[in-house]
Scaffold this active site. Sequence first.
Site, PDB file in Angstrom:
ATOM      1  CG  ASP A  38      -2.287   0.649   0.902  1.00 16.45           C
ATOM      2  OD1 ASP A  38      -2.287   1.724   0.266  1.00 16.45           O
ATOM      3  OD2 ASP A  38      -3.323   0.080   1.284  1.00 16.45           O
ATOM      4  CG  ASP A  73       1.842   5.231  -6.620  1.00 18.76           C
ATOM      5  OD1 ASP A  73       0.823   4.672  -7.082  1.00 18.76           O
ATOM      6  OD2 ASP A  73       2.113   6.430  -6.842  1.00 18.76           O
ATOM      7  CB  VAL A  74      -0.559  -0.229  -7.706  1.00 18.45           C
ATOM      8  CG1 VAL A  74      -0.405  -1.120  -6.486  1.00 18.45           C
ATOM      9  CG2 VAL A  74      -1.830   0.620  -7.628  1.00 18.45           C
ATOM     10  CE1 TYR A 167     -14.238   1.458  -8.294  1.00 22.42           C
ATOM     11  CE2 TYR A 167     -16.438   0.704  -8.875  1.00 22.42           C
ATOM     12  CZ  TYR A 167     -15.255   0.529  -8.178  1.00 22.42           C
ATOM     13  OH  TYR A 167     -15.105  -0.560  -7.364  1.00 22.42           O
ATOM     14  CE  LYS A 171     -12.353  -1.511  -9.499  1.00 19.90           C
ATOM     15  NZ  LYS A 171     -11.168  -2.196  -8.935  1.00 19.90           N
TER      16      LYS A 171
END
Length: 274
Positions: A38, A73-74, A167, A171
């Site tokens: 995270d 940090d993805v 969003y 997804k």
Amino acid sequence: MEIDLRDRVVIVTGAARGIGRTLAERFVAEGCRVAALDLAFPDADPDADPDVDEAADPTGTARVGTLEEFPCDVSDPDSVQAAVDAVVGRFGTVDVLVNNAGINVDGPVSDLDWRSWQRCFDVNVGGVFLMSKAVAEVMKASGTDGHRIINAASFAAIVPSVGSAAYASSKAAVVQLTRVLASELGPWGITVNAYAPGMVPTAMNGFATMDQPAQDLLLDMLSLRRWETPDDVADLLCFLASDRASYITGALVDVSGGKLATQIPAKAYELAGR
């Protein structure tokens, strides 16, 4: 049916709190060596063992594994590679990757600004891409089967809501990325699946703090009329991570309690109450 995940090395992104933390703790309870990733983590208990999460075994069994935290940090390629390198350096490999990290961006298209839209895709889709790409190389190099990549989609990828353009679109992109990865990684025995939770009360969505009429309106959409819990999601992920799911890949698994399985699920409760 026995699901044995002992000693698997599992990465869970977005694991500092919320659903991600529950997922990480469940894998610990199953005896896994868990790397929680995270941006930042709450301050640890100075008296706690940093390698063992004592609260992660609700069944009281002796399977408790280990949990270690790694900053990541993805949405940043360098941060992702550094985190994966650190996990491999610590545990030697990666058996399971859970791409849980995500953010929500609300608002009608007319009100969305480009930076918000882009940030939503950078985290929700870019994070899955970067983490999967880095971890897949580790999995391929291991020379063994049984590796799993499990991606957080959403019911919004199936039926979007007004105001969820960023969003829901992100997804939906995760679902298609999952399908492509499933075929591209098939030759190495790596399965890739996505899951679509429905309505889990979190700080991000505020479901549990709504007034009762608003809650009832949402609950009336469910065939199983109760809020979903993080443990409902964790149950599915333990199965998908296990050898029992070795022939499931490229799937989007709906774990929404039958949200909108029929047009008006609440009608069944009216009939049952007569």
